[in-house]
Structure formats: C-alpha cells, structure tokens
Design a protein around this motif. Structure first.
Motif, PDB file in Angstrom:
ATOM      1  N   ALA A 139       0.895  -1.319  -0.125  1.00  0.00           N
ATOM      2  CA  ALA A 139      -0.134   0.052   0.095  1.00  0.00           C
ATOM      3  C   ALA A 139       0.822   1.246  -0.053  1.00  0.00           C
ATOM      4  O   ALA A 139       0.677   2.074  -0.693  1.00  0.00           O
ATOM      5  CB  ALA A 139      -0.811   0.078   1.301  1.00  0.00           C
TER       6      ALA A 139
ATOM      7  N   VAL B 188      -8.391  -3.597   5.961  1.00  0.00           N
ATOM      8  CA  VAL B 188      -7.177  -4.355   5.420  1.00  0.00           C
ATOM      9  C   VAL B 188      -6.284  -4.523   6.511  1.00  0.00           C
ATOM     10  O   VAL B 188      -5.989  -3.817   7.304  1.00  0.00           O
ATOM     11  CB  VAL B 188      -6.381  -3.553   4.302  1.00  0.00           C
ATOM     12  CG1 VAL B 188      -5.359  -4.327   3.951  1.00  0.00           C
ATOM     13  CG2 VAL B 188      -7.428  -3.212   3.198  1.00  0.00           C
TER      14      VAL B 188
ATOM     15  N   HIS C  54      -3.009  -1.702  -6.889  1.00  0.00           N
ATOM     16  CA  HIS C  54      -3.685  -0.951  -5.720  1.00  0.00           C
ATOM     17  C   HIS C  54      -3.571   0.472  -6.039  1.00  0.00           C
ATOM     18  O   HIS C  54      -2.990   1.095  -6.947  1.00  0.00           O
ATOM     19  CB  HIS C  54      -2.743  -0.898  -4.350  1.00  0.00           C
ATOM     20  CG  HIS C  54      -2.549  -2.166  -3.554  1.00  0.00           C
ATOM     21  ND1 HIS C  54      -3.525  -3.051  -3.694  1.00  0.00           N
ATOM     22  CD2 HIS C  54      -1.793  -2.486  -2.689  1.00  0.00           C
ATOM     23  CE1 HIS C  54      -3.272  -4.173  -2.939  1.00  0.00           C
ATOM     24  NE2 HIS C  54      -2.192  -3.752  -2.238  1.00  0.00           N
TER      25      HIS C  54
HETATM   26  C1  2RA Z   1      -2.595  -6.377   1.576  1.00  0.00           C
HETATM   27  N1  2RA Z   1      -0.722  -4.818   1.836  1.00  0.00           N
HETATM   28  O1  2RA Z   1      -3.045  -5.630   0.371  1.00  0.00           O
HETATM   29  C2  2RA Z   1      -1.446  -6.027   2.316  1.00  0.00           C
HETATM   30  C3  2RA Z   1      -0.461  -7.099   2.443  1.00  0.00           C
HETATM   31  N2  2RA Z   1       0.207  -7.458   0.858  1.00  0.00           N
HETATM   32  O2  2RA Z   1      -3.307  -7.251   2.010  1.00  0.00           O
END
Ligand code: 2RA
Length: 349
Positions: free
Chosen positions: A130, A211, A254
């Motif tokens: 992230a 998350v 992301h």
């Molecule tokens: C997620 N950043 O996206 C966390 C772990 N990779 O679940």
C-alpha cells in the motif's frame, strides 16, 4: 565475481513475479538458489530460462549466499532472516517483520537509495505494497516541495491477500454474475455465504473498508503501516499521515487518492513537470480525453502511474492526486529485486 542470490518464498504469488522479474532484468547474478518451505522442496521452477529445483529452507540453504530476497510471512522472515544474515548473506526482506526496526533501513531505490548502505543487521526491508503504491510519486514531490501532511484512501486489490484473495474474488464474481444481486440489503452477503476467504465481508459488487488486523483506537494494521513507513522512508518522523485502507474487487493493482500538503504554495504545472520526469513514475493525466490511471491499464507494469493532479481548492500549498501501482510488482517483487540489484552493485563497484 557474480553474487549468489537466494530467493526465499519462490513459490508464492509474489515469489512467482520475483522469478519473472529476475528473468526479465539484466542478468547480474551467479547462482540463483530457490528456497521455500519443506512442503515445496523438490518442485522445479524456471528462472532465467533454466529449470531450478526448490530446496527446503535450512541453515545450509544459505551457505555461500551473498544476497537473499525474502518474500514469506512475517513470522517466517523473523525466524530465518537472522539465520541467513549470520551465514554472511545480506537479506532484502519484503515482509513486515523488520520494517520498523531502527537498525533495518526501509528502502525505495527511487526515494532513499542511500539508506540501503547502513545495515548493521545485514537486513534491508522493503515497504508494504500500500505504501509502495504512492511513495515513489510522493517522494519526488517531497524532494521539490517539502511534504507536511498526507491524507490518503487506498483501493486495494485482492492479490494483496495472496492466492486465497484472488480465488475468493473469482468465486464470488461467478456467484453474482447474471443475477439481480446488489439491489437489496445483504443480498450479496447471503448469496456468497461464508465464501469470504481472507476478507471480513463480501468483495463482489462491494467494497470493504478494512485491510489487515485491528490495532489501537479502531485503526487497521495497514493504515498504521502506511503512516509509519511513509515517515521512515521520507525521514519525516513528525509527518502528519491519515490513511483509510479499503479492499476493492480488483485482482491486482492498488490505487490511492492522495491529499498532500507541502511547506509553501505549489502549482499544478510544476507538480506535473516533476511527476513527468521522476524515475519510476508515469504521468497519465488528461481527463478531457478520459486519460487517468486505472488498475485495468496499470496491472503488469512497473511504474507508479499518476493522474487527476489538481491543486486543492482551499489550500494553495496542497495537491490532490490519484495513483495506481501493481502491488505484486513495484508493490512487492520489483522493489525487493531493485534493492537487491542496488546492493549487488556494491559487489561489482
Ligand atoms: C494487502 N498490503 O494488500 C497487504 C499485504 N500485502 O493485503
């Protein structure tokens, strides 16, 4: 002499991308040793066009290893990274085990490459995906304008939760395809039942504002990682950071909305000039032409894509951005590989 590289966790979602990247990049390595859990030992994987047999993680697996890239769960890295370091390897760890250790640098080669040189534990950490979806672009703007505050919302792909995340989304999408679901309270939840896999709520036709794990005062572990890691990478211990991390029905890549406030007045023209020339950043920003980054276009690419660059309407020292980054590439495997390559260059200097 070409350094010997170990890839620990080669059989995972990120490990697979790591091998692809090692095969695509200029080959600077001697032996590449693939290390995984005993249950994966014996499997044969292809790297640099050659078939390599996976060996079980053990002390001996690190004999003669110069650099070891780790992509394993935190507890596995906590156990084995010090073993590899004791055998003389420099460990580049993609897990969260050591990121906030004051004796372990947290490195993004485009932002703070110098930090990789001070590694008293012979361990260098790579940030969470992230944080990595935005920090290359933010680092470039910080270098020019001096960052004071970040307020971000993430839209995180399910592959951040590994293969289980991907399989869960795909099975949920199959359940809702061709139905009238998503129109009455709880209808998707009832249809999906307990097929929510690693997520606390259904992802198909939904977004989930959670998350990671629960931390103090209602914050999530992911939100605290974005805050703590951004401060460490940029060397701004007092940086104001507010993150809200949301899981969305995207397989990989992301995205983040970013409100960034700087020391003094900024202009969109200057910001665009910096982003258009910053290493590792692609500026894709022409709303009149429908041009802005989306996960569907960014997945599988290496850069941080930036669009929707605006100056805040109420603060001439602040910018609003939308960024996308492939969480398995720059968000994990690529950044780890870039750090390993940066350290390997010390061997040949
Ligand atoms: C997620 N950043 O996206 C966390 C772990 N990779 O679940």
């Amino acid at each position: 002499v070409r350094p010997t590289l170990a890839v620990v966790g080669a059989t995972g979602a990120v490990g697979t991308v790591m091998l692809q990247i090692l095969s695509q990049h200029a080959d600077i390595w001697g032996e590449i040793r693939l290390v995984a859990s005993p249950r994966s030992a014996g499997r044969k994987l292809t790297v640099r066009g050659e078939e390599v047999e996976v060996v079980a993680v053990s002390e001996e697996a690190f004999d003669g290893v110069d650099i070891a890239m780790f992509d394993v769960p935190d507890e596995v890295a906590a156990r084995w990274a010090p073993v590899a370091a004791a055998k003389g390897a420099i460990v580049v760890d993609n897990s969260g085990a050591f990121r906030m250790d004051p004796d372990v640098p947290l490195v993004v080669p485009e932002v703070n490459p110098h930090a990789a040189r001070r590694r008293p534990r012979s361990i260098v950490a790579s940030p969470n995906c992230a944080t990595l979806s935005m920090i290359v672009a933010i680092g470039a703007l910080h270098a020019e304008f001096g960052l004071r505050e970040l307020i971000v919302s993430s839209y995180q792909a399910v592959s951040g939760a590994g293969r289980a995340g991907i399989e869960t989304l795909r099975s949920q999408l199959a359940m809702v395809a061709g139905t009238e679901l998503g129109t009455s309270p709880g209808d998707v939840r009832r249809s999906v039942g307990d097929e929510t896999g690693p997520f606390p709520a259904p992802l198909a036709l939904n977004v989930v504002p959670w998350v990671g794990s629960l931390r103090e005062d209602g914050w999530s572990s992911e939100e605290m990682k974005v805050r703590d890691e951004s401060r460490k990478i940029l060397g701004l211990p007092g940086l104001k950071v507010t993150a809200t991390c949301v899981r969305v029905p995207v397989v990989t890549t992301h995205s983040m909305t970013v409100h960034a406030r700087f020391e003094d007045e900024v202009t969109v023209d200057k910001a665009r000039e910096i982003l258009a020339t910053a290493p590792g950043v692609v500026l894709f920003d022409d709303p009149a032409e429908g041009e802005f980054p989306t996960p569907a276009d960014v997945v599988g690419t290496d850069p941080t894509w930036v669009g929707r660059v605006r100056r805040s309407l109420d603060d001439t020292a602040a910018l609003e951005l939308f960024v996308c980054g492939d969480n398995l590439r720059k968000g994990s495997a690529l950044n780890t590989a870039q750090i390993a390559e940066l350290i390997a260059s010390e061997f040949t200097a």
